[in-house]
Write an enzyme that holds these catalytic residues in place. Structure first.
Site, PDB file in Angstrom:
ATOM      1  N   CYS A 357      88.172  25.438  32.761  1.00  0.00           N
ATOM      2  CA  CYS A 357      87.021  25.236  33.824  1.00  0.00           C
ATOM      3  C   CYS A 357      85.730  26.503  32.827  1.00  0.00           C
ATOM      4  CB  CYS A 357      86.743  26.317  35.489  1.00  0.00           C
ATOM      5  SG  CYS A 357      88.046  25.555  36.534  1.00  0.00           S
ATOM      6  N   GLU A 391      88.228  19.671  30.192  1.00  0.00           N
ATOM      7  CA  GLU A 391      88.475  19.154  31.515  1.00  0.00           C
ATOM      8  C   GLU A 391      87.277  18.131  31.938  1.00  0.00           C
ATOM      9  OE1 GLU A 391      92.170  21.161  33.455  1.00  0.00           O
ATOM     10  OE2 GLU A 391      91.602  20.136  35.195  1.00  0.00           O
TER      11      GLU A 391
END
Lengths: 502, 579
Positions: A357, A391
């Site tokens: 994140c 990601e």
């Protein structure tokens, strides 16, 4: 959720939508009506209705707007002179929850298809393993979905057949539903994707695909942090008591959360933390980076995750912070080190992600910090001797941030006077994956076919952009990460720590 | 994986990511096939969820960028709108005092949030109001500070958490004050305890208002309820699946080791504690002794001053005769000398005896004992002799024959036979080989160290092997016996060994029974050549390694030894019988 689903379905909704006029009293959750948004009428779905001081209030999600723009509106803003869309009524075959679930499975799978291929491969293999458990004949049962989806559901089906009614109950608890139809529609969604999701969470990072897992209504009104008051963007599982609170006070250093200003002031008089509780691994005259181990600083990292969840839609807090490292960027002054942004990184990423994140806190956005964060994440990858990629899924802001960074890096490399470029070498020099390099080149329309073969074209637009950027940097001063100032070795984790939950 | 996908995607167009591509500027690009090329360029995934990709604001920005990259000219900067962040009304300077000084080196820090936030409970505005009223009511009596108040509440909260972990689930009543009071520990400062009872009333009211839930808002963790999974507020679950994996043998081993280590450390700690206890007791004892001594001296002084005559012994000796002597530690400690004590008490004990006379030494005891035994034997011997006076003892010798001296070598005499070499071979046995080497090293001051390199198998009297020796001796009853050594069994080339012949030679050798001896003809050509070869090799190697360290020499020796092991015929008899 389901209506959103419909709007995203590329194949369109085969279900005919019931349209009609409604009165204020008839409005219910799931109804889509036109709502006044900044002087423009936009179609919006009602997600929640509350009565405050005798006035009904509606929490709406605007179609084709990001969830962060969802808001509470008064009845006046809903345009009842136009027809509204009623939520789809309960279908007779919905009682067969198995078929409903199959339908959902295919839907979810279709979503999966849009993800990166590696994920798809893995999930398909999982699915095909489980398909043997499928009750024969079930797949053949007609659903509301099209034939194409039916084919897919031969591959992906639920494992559990016996426990089918359970998710339905859960769903009723989960969402404050007045409308049974809407609930029924949302059920299958829940059922499939939880299994999928838990499997994914267990083996992978901290992003989620599953919208239903996350409460759809923002639960925190406002937060106070440092010198700022910030409106949260999304739901975050802070203590449920904070739902009734006007403002949640967050300590800038320990990231503790308080619903009462007296409490917060008391806390501030006791809190001695002045920077993120880890080791400083980078320092220049502008920012510092701290490395925090989720396992060692569980409370702090949980606090950080709760905070960042307010601004990251796809982040999940389903599992604990242990398998992650947190790289926190701070600016410094006499008060302490102020958290500006951070990115988390799996201690061991099966899919080669170098960022899980990434977030610049809203109060610091549009100041170039995001680029520094991204740059730093690639610097770490270079130190590790690995190629990295963030990601997926990316958020809209994440995509733009990464695209801008990639463009700058690639264009700089191409303009260093070389006559030829090799996509893999470009990746190796920037720690970017080949796919990301390709993505960037294609997105900028730089990869073209000339008569002799493929060429990389330095387009006028790209060069102009770069020149503009450079001119700006000259005026404002260039902020960048200096690799010399990084004091860091890739942390090594023993097999034992992996066995015992990191 | 990415490579594979890209490879698939571009195979038909033969774009290789490994291939160098020419970089050209747009102005140099020939406008040919541009249309075609753009058609062929597939869209790479953005990585954004499809559902969000179509969002209005993102699309606006992307299409603007797209237009720019297609050369659409300058386009106004577009932003994705986000909810606002505004300046806070709180007084930042008050809340966050300026107290950070940046160290010159990078910060290293490992304290946790729990370590740095102090008392976890923080007063609410209701608490503050209550406290204010409370302190006013107290008038001049000591006031309760905010910190004390928080400590008390925090203690109540934590004790409740321990005693009623499921308070909010099973709606247990709020704990009684007595129960909390009994649990008071060091987490609640002394100064705060006097307010505890009053604060309890307030705390109980708050707690009941809150349905006996913790007063500080807490996160929802999993409680292994069925609803956990669907509850979006439940977060930070354990990744329990990882934990479920079978414990490997290695892990179990490690656990065992750690357990053992812990046990041993605890034992060591226990021993240390006991030692400490002992030493403390000794010190106390010494102090007591000293006091006794001093008081006795005072008594003697007093007696002397008051010229009381009487039995000093009564005063100076412990009334109770000690049944056991004092532990040795005491005396040894006394011997070491305690500062402040005169020389006298060091030498004598309170009862006047010399301290040393008390000591019993093992050596003395042993000497005494052996003396007694010797005396006894001597005495008996004398008695025996006296008893035997006038008698001739004819039985003595036959019963216990004198120890036969081991056959002295000198008893044997060499017999030269034609089978013997004119000079003894130098390297037949390992011992001799060792000697041969020693000759070269003879100049070294170190004496022979052949014993060190000798290996076990060849017996010490190996040289007898090749020299036949005989000895004559007279046995009982005047028998004359000839012992022979080093006599080889005659070669029996082709015919099988006669049993009787074999029997005759059965005890000819000195070697022990289990040692198997292979009959070898040492005069054989093969053997001679072999020995010469070894000799030369050894010489050569020695010449080479003259300057080499002892380690290298040792290695050589080993090499030669292994040669000889086979040469000596003990382990590897060269078979040449059919020559």
């Amino acid at each position: 959720m389901a209506p959103r689903e419909n709007s995203h379905e590329p194949s369109g909704t085969p279900v005919p939508v019931e349209i009609g006029f409604a009165t204020l009293a008839q409005l219910r959750v799931g109804v889509k009506a036109f709502v006044d948004k900044d002087g423009e009428k936009r179609k919006a779905e009602i997600l929640m209705i509350q009565t405050r001081r005798g006035e009904p209030k509606f929490y709406v999600h605007y179609e084709e707007f990001n969830k962060r723009l969802d808001e509470w509106v008064n009845a006046e803003r809903i345009d009842l002179t136009r027809e509204v869309e009623w939520p789809a009524p309960e279908k007779p075959d919905k009682k067969k929850s198995s078929s409903a679930k199959n339908d959902k499975a295919s839907k979810a799978d279709q979503r999966n298809l849009k993800r990166s291929r590696s994920k798809l491969d893995r999930e398909l293999s999982i699915a095909s393993e489980t398909s043997s458990n499928n009750v024969p004949g079930k797949a053949a049962r007609p659903t509301k979905a099209s034939g194409k989806e039916n084919q897919e559901l031969l591959v992906t089906t639920e494992i559990t057949d016996g426990t089918t009614p359970k998710p339905e109950d859960e769903e009723m608890d989960l969402v404050d539903v007045q409308d049974a139809a809407a609930a029924a529609k949302a059920v299958p969604d829940q059922a499939y994707s939880r299994e999928d999701e838990i499997e994914k969470l267990r083996t992978s990072g901290s992003m989620t695909q599953n919208q239903t897992e996350i409460a759809r209504v923002r639960n925190i009104e406002k937060i106070q942090m440092g010198r700022h008051e910030i409106e949260p963007w999304y739901f975050s599982p802070y203590p449920i008591d904070f739902v009734d609170v006007d403002m949640v006070y967050i300590c800038e250093f320990c990231l503790g959360y308080y619903g009462d200003v007296t409490q917060f002031e008391r806390h501030r008089s006791k809190c001695t933390l002045l920077h993120p509780p880890g080791n400083e691994i980078y320092r220049d005259d502008y920012v510092s980076f701290f490395e925090i181990d989720g396992r060692r600083q569980r409370t702090w990292c949980r606090n950080l995750c709760l905070l960042s969840k307010l601004f990251l839609d796809h982040k999940t807090l389903y599992y604990d912070v242990d398998p992650f490292l947190f790289y926190c960027m701070c600016t410094r002054d006499e008060h302490g080190c102020h958290l500006v942004g951070y990115f988390s990184k799996e201690k061991e990423s099966a899919e080669g992600y170098n960022v899980a994140c990434i977030l610049t806190l809203p109060q610091y956005q549009r100041k170039g910090f995001g680029k520094l964060l991204i740059d730093f994440s690639y610097l770490l990858s270079k130190r590790e001797g690995k190629l990295g990629s963030p990601e997926k899924p990316l958020s809209d802001l994440g995509l733009l941030g990464y695209r801008a960074y990639w463009q700058e890096i690639i264009v700089d490399l191409l303009m260093d006077g070389r006559a030829e470029a090799n996509i893999e070498d470009l990746g190796a020099q920037s720690a970017m994956t080949t796919n990301d390099v390709l993505h960037t080149l294609q997105n900028l329309n730089m990869l073209r076919y000339s008569k002799n073969g493929h060429v990389v074209v330095l387009t006028n637009a790209v060069m102009e952009t770069r020149d503009r950027q450079k001119a700006k940097e000259k005026i404002k001063g260039k902020r960048s990460i200096d690799p010399e100032r990084l004091q860091w070795k890739p942390p090594v984790f023993s097999a034992a720590s992996r066995t015992w939950n990191w | 994986m990415t490579q594979r996908t890209t490879g698939q995607r571009f195979r038909q167009r033969k774009l290789s990511t490994k291939q160098n591509l020419q970089i050209i500027h747009e102005k140099d690009l020939e406008p040919l096939g541009d249309d075609d090329a753009t058609r062929h360029i597939p869209k790479v995934e953005t990585g954004v969820e499809k559902g969000e990709e179509i969002e209005h604001h993102l699309q606006a920005v992307i299409s603007a960028a797209q237009a720019a990259s297609q050369g659409g000219g300058k386009i106004a900067q577009l932003y994705i709108p986000t909810p606002e962040a505004v300046a806070s009304k709180l007084q930042y300077e008050d809340l966050y005092p300026r107290r950070f000084t940046q160290p010159s080196t990078y910060i290293r820090f490992s304290s946790t949030v729990e370590d740095t936030v102090g008392c976890p409970y923080c007063m609410t505005s209701e608490d503050a109001a209550w406290l204010k009223a409370y302190n006013q009511k107290r008038g001049k009596a000591p006031h309760c500070s905010e910190d004390e108040f928080e400590y008390v509440i925090n203690f109540f909260e934590q004790t409740t958490q321990e005693k009623q972990p499921y308070a909010e689930v099973d709606t247990a009543p709020v704990l009684a004050y007595e129960e909390l009071e009994s649990a008071f520990d060091e987490t609640i400062p002394e100064s705060a305890r006097r307010f505890a009872k009053d604060i309890y009333v307030h705390w109980k009211a708050e707690r009941e208002r809150n349905l006996n839930k913790p007063l500080m808002p807490t996160l929802k963790f999993e409680r292994n309820l069925d609803t956990d999974d669907a509850d979006p507020y439940v977060c930070f679950r354990r990744r329990e699946v990882r934990m479920q994996r079978k414990t490997r043998g290695r892990d179990a081993q490690v656990t065992e080791k750690l357990k053992k280590l812990r046990k041993e450390l605890e034992e060591a700690r226990f021993i240390m504690a006991q030692v400490k206890r002992r030493e403390v007791m000794i010190r106390e004892q010494l102090a007591l002794d000293k006091t006794i001594f001093q008081q006795r001296r005072e008594i003697t002084e007093t007696k002397r001053r008051l010229s009381i005559k009487g039995d000093d012994e009564e005063l100076l000796i412990n009334q109770k005769p000690a049944p056991k002597p004092k532990p040795r530690v005491d005396t040894s400690a006394l011997q070491r000398g305690i500062p402040g004590m005169g020389p006298k008490p060091q030498v004598t004990r309170p009862d006047g005896r010399l301290v040393d006379s008390d000591l019993v030494y093992l050596d003395d005891q042993l000497a005494k004992k052996s003396e007694a035994i010797d005396g006894f034997i001597e005495e008996n011997l004398m008695k025996h002799q006296k008893w035997n006076v006038g008698w001739v003892d004819a039985t003595w010798r036959p019963i216990t024959p004198p120890m036969e001296q081991p056959a002295a070598k000198s008893d044997f005499r060499r017999v030269f036979t034609e089978s013997q070499l004119p000079t003894p071979p130098a390297s037949v046995s390992s011992e001799e080989a060792g000697d041969a080497m020693m000759i070269e090293r003879a100049k070294q001051p170190e004496p022979r160290r052949s014993t060190r390199i000798r290996f076990g198998s060849p017996p010490a009297d190996q040289p007898y092997k090749d020299q036949s020796r005989y000895r004559r001796r007279t046995g009982r009853g005047g028998r004359v016996m000839i012992d022979r050594r080093g006599v080889k069994r005659p070669r029996l080339d082709d015919e099988p060994i006669d049993e009787r012949v074999a029997d005759r030679w059965k005890y000819a050798g000195d070697s022990s029974e289990d040692e198997q001896i292979y009959p070898v003809d040492w005069t054989d050509n093969l053997h001679i050549r072999y020995r010469i070869m070894i000799e030369r090799q050894g010489e050569k190697q020695h010449a080479q390694h003259q300057a080499a360290a002892a380690a290298a020499a040792a290695q050589n020796r080993r090499a030669i030894e292994s040669h000889q092991r086979s040469a000596s015929g003990h382990l590897l008899p060269p078979t040449n019988r059919g020559q």
